[in-house]
Enzyme design. Sequence first.
Site: not given
Ligand SMILES: Cc1cc2nc3c(=O)[nH]c(=O)nc-3n(C[C@H](O)[C@H](O)[C@H](O)COP(=O)(O)OP(=O)(O)OC[C@H]3O[C@@H](n4cnc5c(N)ncnc54)[C@H](O)[C@@H]3O)c2cc1C
Length: 603
Positions: A584, A573, A540, A34, A93
């Site tokens: 999402i 995602a 999202h 991470e 959120f």
């Molecule tokens: C402000 C905000 C509010 C939201 N509110 C809601 C809500 O209320 N309800 C809902 O359903 N969804 C919500 N979402 C959306 C939801 O949280 C995200 O869609 C979801 O968490 C995405 O997950 P992910 O695993 O695809 O990516 P991410 O959560 O972005 O995880 C990716 C991880 O990889 C790490 N990473 C990236 N590049 C590298 C690299 N090169 N080397 C090592 N590590 C790396 C990052 O640091 C991160 O920890 C919200 C998102 C945000 C930002």
Amino acid sequence: MDEYDYIIVGAGIGGLVLANRLSADASVNVLIIEAGANRMGDPRIDTPGFLGMLYGNPDFDWDYTSVPQPHVNNRQIAQPRGRVVGGSTAMNFSVVMYPPASDFEAWKALGNNGWGAEDMAPYLRKFHTFSPPSKITAELLRIDRYMDANSQGCDGPVPVSLPDVYGPFNKAWDETFEKLGWRTDADPIAGRKLGAFTAPLTVDAKTGKRGYAAAYYSPEVAARPNLRLLAETMVERVLLTKQDGDVVATGVHIKNKDGRREIIRAKKEVILCAGSLNTPQVLELSGIGNAELLQKHGIPVIINNPGVGENLQDHCISSISYEIADGQVSGDILRNPDVVQALIKLYEETRGGPLAGMPISVAYLPFVDGQGVVPRQEVEDLLARYLNSDNSLPPRLQAQYAHLRKAILDNDTPSSQYLFLPAQLHMKPGATSMADVLAKPLPENYISIMILHNHPFSRGSVHIASSKAEDKPIYDPKLLSHPLDLEILARHTQFLDKIVATEPLKSLLKERRIPESASDLADLDRAKEVVKERLFTCFHPAGTCAMLPRQMGGVVDDQLKVYGTRNLRVVDASVFPLEPAGNIQATVYAIAERAADLIIGRN
Ligand SMILES: Cc1cc2nc3c(=O)[nH]c(=O)nc-3n(C[C@H](O)[C@H](O)[C@H](O)COP(=O)(O)OP(=O)(O)OC[C@H]3O[C@@H](n4cnc5c(N)ncnc54)[C@H](O)[C@@H]3O)c2cc1C
């Protein structure tokens, strides 16, 4: 030199779900890397009401900003992304929404076997454990009408609940939509929901703490000798070699927090879970992407796939804030530091009060405007006017738009998600940051109603700006670049006039609005201007490494393997072929749980 069976890149939802599920087999060694720090236990993450402290703070947030968006008055829109163990779930959120079954059916119809509604239903339950609300909250929200505790998740790591944070506005929301003819009693998790409801939150009802992906990394899981978390370490690229015509991922190049670079080897698989903006970056830096772009940055091309970083979809929102009636309370009172101190004390003593969760209510509605549901002939006319049916579109878009066309014509499919949020919201010309949005510069107290456009037609991109991993990629969501999106969102925004003119919500509001120009939305052109002025993201971004057939611009197959590789997968995602309705996170958890089963071979 270190060597692991599985190397997982990114500790967001995808990464932590996989780290947990794969390392349950003690004979398998798993490394999860991470970029951000491990801040589990930090009260700024754990306290749901403190989320405003996380945005723009490099300890938590990658803090992306879009390039100027020509279809939104050239504004630049912030896109916070979690950079910490837990990823974006550490700062979201907390709203738990489930997409309509038809959205997963569209994924399947786009060529993805095993990703239909029935396939996904068990995984929407697997990630969480639902705690029923208190009697007071259940009665206030009339929750028993549409949520059956037995249909929710019962043994997943992430706690989901309806904490005691709701009040008169949430009650009025439900009753107002009922008056407007939108009372439905279907359970949202069953994928056939329309009308108003209050979605549960990823909050632990007992402790009042945020529930997030880090729940998959409990102390027992973290203690497994075959699992290692390497935080504050950036994966710069995947090490790829060619074997018998296939590309094989043999490890990753990392840069640790002291700036030291190393190679770590993978025996079985490398799995990218770096999120929709960073996973395509890692692929491109590794030599998988559009050959022209890679060559421009001096990166040797391993697999030419122009689909990488394309197909970016996001839920944009338009919103209007309404001043509240005398005697009513909204989150705007948090501008007063004494109130904040009193609420912190209350939270510390009782694990409850307004800091234990955001009292958001929602409504899934079909395509509506100021008059109500848009008549079918009018929708057909709009589709004829704006949708290119002459086959000049690339095959990916033709196939996707066929589903979007079906969705908007179907009055049982939610075209929008209305969200009640108890605070004023501000947008700016030029760049709008999260701090701008959440500031409370006006002395009066407001609530806001946001409209999330569920099935966008616009497609953006995210691509490397250089060959250096530390340079942020160029994030261009191309918001509202498809004219239908503006048309749809403006019409949905017109429906706000109907909502706020209906009792009991009407009596809880005054006349004053932000922006002032939104006081009468009957004129569609004015509604469009309001949308452009107020447009923001609902956070999202998805689809940038789409699970689609390769000839349709796909990047991964329905096993989530990157085309042309033997053992490189993507689980986040970015694999969404088509953005589903609603917030999402539940869908991302479901994808990750299903990916774990695919990798383990349980499917
Ligand atoms: C402000 C905000 C509010 C939201 N509110 C809601 C809500 O209320 N309800 C809902 O359903 N969804 C919500 N979402 C959306 C939801 O949280 C995200 O869609 C979801 O968490 C995405 O997950 P992910 O695993 O695809 O990516 P991410 O959560 O972005 O995880 C990716 C991880 O990889 C790490 N990473 C990236 N590049 C590298 C690299 N090169 N080397 C090592 N590590 C790396 C990052 O640091 C991160 O920890 C919200 C998102 C945000 C930002």
